[in-house]
Design a protein around this motif. Structure first.
Motif, PDB file in Angstrom:
ATOM      1  N   PRO A 105      -3.236-142.681  48.254  1.00 27.80           N
ATOM      2  CA  PRO A 105      -3.705-142.840  49.645  1.00 27.80           C
ATOM      3  C   PRO A 105      -2.553-142.972  50.648  1.00 27.80           C
ATOM      4  CG  PRO A 105      -5.011-144.192  48.176  1.00 27.80           C
ATOM      5  CD  PRO A 105      -3.881-143.657  47.357  1.00 27.80           C
ATOM      6  N   ILE A 106      -1.469-143.657  50.247  1.00 27.19           N
ATOM      7  CA  ILE A 106      -0.331-143.790  51.158  1.00 27.19           C
ATOM      8  C   ILE A 106       0.315-142.426  51.397  1.00 27.19           C
ATOM      9  CG2 ILE A 106       1.998-144.744  51.422  1.00 27.19           C
ATOM     10  CD1 ILE A 106       0.970-147.254  49.966  1.00 27.19           C
ATOM     11  N   PHE A 107       0.438-141.627  50.334  1.00 27.03           N
ATOM     12  CA  PHE A 107       1.028-140.289  50.505  1.00 27.03           C
ATOM     13  C   PHE A 107       0.171-139.445  51.446  1.00 27.03           C
ATOM     14  CE2 PHE A 107       1.538-135.809  49.429  1.00 27.03           C
ATOM     15  CZ  PHE A 107       2.918-135.671  49.586  1.00 27.03           C
ATOM     16  N   ILE A 108      -1.138-139.515  51.312  1.00 31.74           N
ATOM     17  CA  ILE A 108      -2.026-138.764  52.205  1.00 31.74           C
ATOM     18  C   ILE A 108      -1.869-139.261  53.636  1.00 31.74           C
ATOM     19  CG2 ILE A 108      -4.446-138.277  52.759  1.00 31.74           C
ATOM     20  CD1 ILE A 108      -4.988-138.339  49.708  1.00 31.74           C
ATOM     21  N   ALA A 109      -1.685-140.571  53.794  1.00 33.06           N
ATOM     22  CA  ALA A 109      -1.457-141.125  55.132  1.00 33.06           C
ATOM     23  C   ALA A 109      -0.131-140.634  55.713  1.00 33.06           C
ATOM     24  CB  ALA A 109      -1.484-142.650  55.079  1.00 33.06           C
ATOM     25  N   VAL A 110       0.898-140.547  54.877  1.00 38.51           N
ATOM     26  CA  VAL A 110       2.180-139.992  55.321  1.00 38.51           C
ATOM     27  C   VAL A 110       1.993-138.546  55.768  1.00 38.51           C
ATOM     28  CG1 VAL A 110       4.480-139.255  54.532  1.00 38.51           C
ATOM     29  CG2 VAL A 110       3.638-141.545  53.957  1.00 38.51           C
ATOM     30  N   GLU A 111       1.238-137.789  54.984  1.00 36.71           N
ATOM     31  CA  GLU A 111       0.952-136.394  55.333  1.00 36.71           C
ATOM     32  C   GLU A 111       0.180-136.310  56.660  1.00 36.71           C
ATOM     33  OE1 GLU A 111       0.530-132.157  54.936  1.00 36.71           O
ATOM     34  OE2 GLU A 111       1.868-133.588  53.948  1.00 36.71           O
ATOM     35  N   PHE A 112      -0.740-137.234  56.886  1.00 38.70           N
ATOM     36  CA  PHE A 112      -1.495-137.270  58.139  1.00 38.70           C
ATOM     37  C   PHE A 112      -0.548-137.522  59.315  1.00 38.70           C
ATOM     38  CE2 PHE A 112      -4.069-139.635  61.307  1.00 38.70           C
ATOM     39  CZ  PHE A 112      -5.064-138.689  61.537  1.00 38.70           C
ATOM     40  N   CYS A 113       0.379-138.468  59.149  1.00 39.13           N
ATOM     41  CA  CYS A 113       1.366-138.733  60.210  1.00 39.13           C
ATOM     42  C   CYS A 113       2.237-137.509  60.439  1.00 39.13           C
ATOM     43  CB  CYS A 113       2.238-139.932  59.836  1.00 39.13           C
ATOM     44  SG  CYS A 113       1.367-141.512  59.813  1.00 39.13           S
ATOM     45  N   TYR A 114       2.607-136.848  59.336  1.00 39.80           N
ATOM     46  CA  TYR A 114       3.440-135.651  59.471  1.00 39.80           C
ATOM     47  C   TYR A 114       2.693-134.561  60.224  1.00 39.80           C
ATOM     48  CZ  TYR A 114       5.945-131.381  58.530  1.00 39.80           C
ATOM     49  OH  TYR A 114       6.600-130.184  58.700  1.00 39.80           O
ATOM     50  N   TYR A 115       1.412-134.384  59.948  1.00 37.08           N
ATOM     51  CA  TYR A 115       0.628-133.368  60.648  1.00 37.08           C
ATOM     52  C   TYR A 115       0.722-133.568  62.161  1.00 37.08           C
ATOM     53  CZ  TYR A 115      -3.372-130.923  62.626  1.00 37.08           C
ATOM     54  OH  TYR A 115      -4.171-130.124  63.418  1.00 37.08           O
ATOM     55  N   TRP A 116       0.543-134.814  62.606  1.00 35.52           N
ATOM     56  CA  TRP A 116       0.552-135.066  64.046  1.00 35.52           C
ATOM     57  C   TRP A 116       1.961-134.989  64.625  1.00 35.52           C
ATOM     58  CZ3 TRP A 116      -3.468-134.193  66.737  1.00 35.52           C
ATOM     59  CH2 TRP A 116      -4.728-134.326  66.149  1.00 35.52           C
ATOM     60  N   PRO A 171       8.968-149.585  54.761  1.00 36.21           N
ATOM     61  CA  PRO A 171       9.625-148.385  55.279  1.00 36.21           C
ATOM     62  C   PRO A 171      10.232-147.501  54.196  1.00 36.21           C
ATOM     63  CG  PRO A 171      10.205-150.276  56.624  1.00 36.21           C
ATOM     64  CD  PRO A 171       9.434-150.806  55.450  1.00 36.21           C
ATOM     65  N   ALA A 172      10.807-148.113  53.167  1.00 36.81           N
ATOM     66  CA  ALA A 172      11.406-147.314  52.099  1.00 36.81           C
ATOM     67  C   ALA A 172      10.351-146.457  51.410  1.00 36.81           C
ATOM     68  CB  ALA A 172      12.097-148.215  51.090  1.00 36.81           C
ATOM     69  N   VAL A 173       9.164-147.001  51.199  1.00 38.93           N
ATOM     70  CA  VAL A 173       8.083-146.246  50.553  1.00 38.93           C
ATOM     71  C   VAL A 173       7.641-145.102  51.456  1.00 38.93           C
ATOM     72  CG1 VAL A 173       5.725-146.371  49.665  1.00 38.93           C
ATOM     73  CG2 VAL A 173       7.325-148.255  49.254  1.00 38.93           C
ATOM     74  N   VAL A 174       7.493-145.381  52.760  1.00 33.61           N
ATOM     75  CA  VAL A 174       7.083-144.341  53.709  1.00 33.61           C
ATOM     76  C   VAL A 174       8.059-143.170  53.660  1.00 33.61           C
ATOM     77  CG1 VAL A 174       6.779-143.774  56.156  1.00 33.61           C
ATOM     78  CG2 VAL A 174       5.900-145.942  55.249  1.00 33.61           C
ATOM     79  N   PHE A 175       9.364-143.467  53.705  1.00 32.28           N
ATOM     80  CA  PHE A 175      10.327-142.384  53.840  1.00 32.28           C
ATOM     81  C   PHE A 175      10.710-141.754  52.502  1.00 32.28           C
ATOM     82  CE2 PHE A 175      10.856-144.822  57.804  1.00 32.28           C
ATOM     83  CZ  PHE A 175      10.356-143.827  58.638  1.00 32.28           C
ATOM     84  N   ILE A 176      10.503-142.450  51.409  1.00 33.72           N
ATOM     85  CA  ILE A 176      10.625-141.801  50.096  1.00 33.72           C
ATOM     86  C   ILE A 176       9.515-140.767  49.942  1.00 33.72           C
ATOM     87  CG2 ILE A 176      10.335-142.168  47.608  1.00 33.72           C
ATOM     88  CD1 ILE A 176      11.871-144.817  47.975  1.00 33.72           C
ATOM     89  N   TYR A 178       7.887-139.359  52.379  1.00 32.63           N
ATOM     90  CA  TYR A 178       8.142-138.297  53.356  1.00 32.63           C
ATOM     91  C   TYR A 178       9.196-137.325  52.827  1.00 32.63           C
ATOM     92  CZ  TYR A 178       9.214-136.039  57.829  1.00 32.63           C
ATOM     93  OH  TYR A 178       9.426-135.120  58.832  1.00 32.63           O
ATOM     94  N   ALA A 179      10.190-137.845  52.114  1.00 37.75           N
ATOM     95  CA  ALA A 179      11.198-136.974  51.501  1.00 37.75           C
ATOM     96  C   ALA A 179      10.567-136.067  50.454  1.00 37.75           C
ATOM     97  CB  ALA A 179      12.303-137.815  50.873  1.00 37.75           C
ATOM     98  N   VAL A 180       9.613-136.597  49.695  1.00 38.23           N
ATOM     99  CA  VAL A 180       8.877-135.765  48.734  1.00 38.23           C
ATOM    100  C   VAL A 180       8.142-134.650  49.473  1.00 38.23           C
ATOM    101  CG1 VAL A 180       6.981-135.760  47.061  1.00 38.23           C
ATOM    102  CG2 VAL A 180       8.661-137.628  47.043  1.00 38.23           C
ATOM    103  N   ASP A 181       7.520-134.991  50.594  1.00 33.69           N
ATOM    104  CA  ASP A 181       6.809-134.027  51.423  1.00 33.69           C
ATOM    105  C   ASP A 181       7.756-132.920  51.885  1.00 33.69           C
ATOM    106  OD1 ASP A 181       5.406-132.815  53.749  1.00 33.69           O
ATOM    107  OD2 ASP A 181       4.007-134.478  53.499  1.00 33.69           O
ATOM    108  N   LEU A 182       8.917-133.310  52.410  1.00 34.77           N
ATOM    109  CA  LEU A 182       9.884-132.333  52.894  1.00 34.77           C
ATOM    110  C   LEU A 182      10.485-131.524  51.748  1.00 34.77           C
ATOM    111  CD1 LEU A 182      11.766-134.416  55.615  1.00 34.77           C
ATOM    112  CD2 LEU A 182      10.006-132.676  55.966  1.00 34.77           C
ATOM    113  N   GLY A 183      10.715-132.177  50.606  1.00 34.81           N
ATOM    114  CA  GLY A 183      11.241-131.466  49.447  1.00 34.81           C
ATOM    115  C   GLY A 183      10.297-130.367  48.997  1.00 34.81           C
TER     116      GLY A 183
END
Length: 305
Positions: A105-116, A171-176, A178-183
């Motif tokens: 769920p956190i990863f999906i939330a990160v993806e949602f933030c990335y979308y916006w 924050p570390a979890v959010v940006f780890i 997010y790095a997976v998303d960008l990778g």
């Protein structure tokens, strides 16, 4: 995960730029993947295609922009962004545990933030001044993913993820994540993969979906903002299937240059030139938050005359 993060922060300091640490660590995999892509395409395509699509100057520009982006992001993170992020963390409403039940769920939330963030980066010129660099490439291969801007930390990409930090995701979890998303996104910048199974295309941001995102064909402009999944685009009306051949580049003002300084700063400078041009103050400052194609009403009148 939190135990490892705590150990890293106690050893190297609290304000680690986890996104850049992971992306730098993935760089050998990125380089190997690009070489495999080149080798695979060389067997399938004509020499003319390879000369155009894998032009060495374009590739060098992409790598130069990616390197400058990573170095500058690290510097700004140390100087300001890291402290700002942890200010938000100190104001959090809850502390969300990280475990097998919460990580997806956190990863999906990160993806949602990335979308916006991504959608705003196309529709608000302040953010577009950074994101435009990624779209200046007129060819598509995996090195295009490295075509990034030094201005991202200045324009404030990280603000879009602060709601998760305020909710209590470290924050570390959010940006780890997010790095997976960008990778993941590195591997969808390619013409070596056609369309996949319809269900895969329906759920994920695939090479086909992302090629359309980079198109300046009228039907492709400002479409397919997803990072790993494409579901939010379908829900919010920004999805477009790749059909006709994609014409890559910027629809508004294509920057024709291999100079990393010009690519990084031309749109940012042009924005401020527009703001500082004489005219009604309301129209002038609107250049900061209006879409990139915004033209003042007074300019439209002069054009008609």
């Amino acid at each position: 995960m939190l135990e490892l993060i705590a150990w890293m922060e106690s050893t190297f300091g609290a304000h680690i730029d986890w996104k850049q640490v992971i992306l730098v660590g993935l760089s050998p995999i990125f380089a190997l993947s690009f070489m495999l892509e080149w080798h695979f395409m060389r067997k399938r395509k004509s020499p003319e295609y390879m000369k155009r699509q894998f032009a060495w100057m374009d590739t060098f520009t992409n790598v130069s922009l990616g390197g400058a982006y990573q170095v500058f992001e690290l510097i700004v993170h140390v100087v300001f962004v890291g402290t700002a992020i942890f200010w938000f963390w100190d104001q959090r409403f809850f502390t969300i545990p990280i475990n097998a039940w919460t990580i997806i769920p956190i990863f999906i939330a990160v993806e949602f933030c990335y979308y916006w963030f991504h959608r705003t980066s196309h529709r608000v010129r302040w953010f577009w001044t950074a994101h435009v660099v990624h779209h200046t490439g007129e060819q598509m291969n995996m090195s295009t993913a490295m075509r990034q801007s030094m201005l991202y930390p200045i324009t404030g990409w990280w603000l879009f993820f602060m709601p998760l930090v305020l909710l209590g995701v470290h924050p570390a979890v959010v940006f780890i994540l997010y790095a997976v998303d960008l990778g993941y996104q590195f591997f969808i910048h390619t013409e070596s993969v056609g369309k996949l199974h319809p269900w895969v295309e329906y759920v994920f941001d695939t090479p086909s979906n992302h090629r359309a995102h980079h198109g300046r064909n009228p039907q492709y402009i400002d479409k397919n903002y997803g990072g790993v999944i494409i579901v939010f685009d379908r829900w919010f009306g920004t999805y477009e299937e790749e059909q006709e051949q994609v014409d890559y580049g910027v629809a508004t003002r294509q920057i024709k240059s291999h100079n990393p300084i010009k690519l990084n700063f031309q749109e940012f400078i042009d924005m401020w030139k527009d703001v500082l041009r004489p005219g009604p103050i309301g129209q002038r400052i609107k250049h900061l938050w209006a879409p990139p194609e915004y033209v003042r009403p007074s300019d439209e009148v002069n054009i008609e005359k």
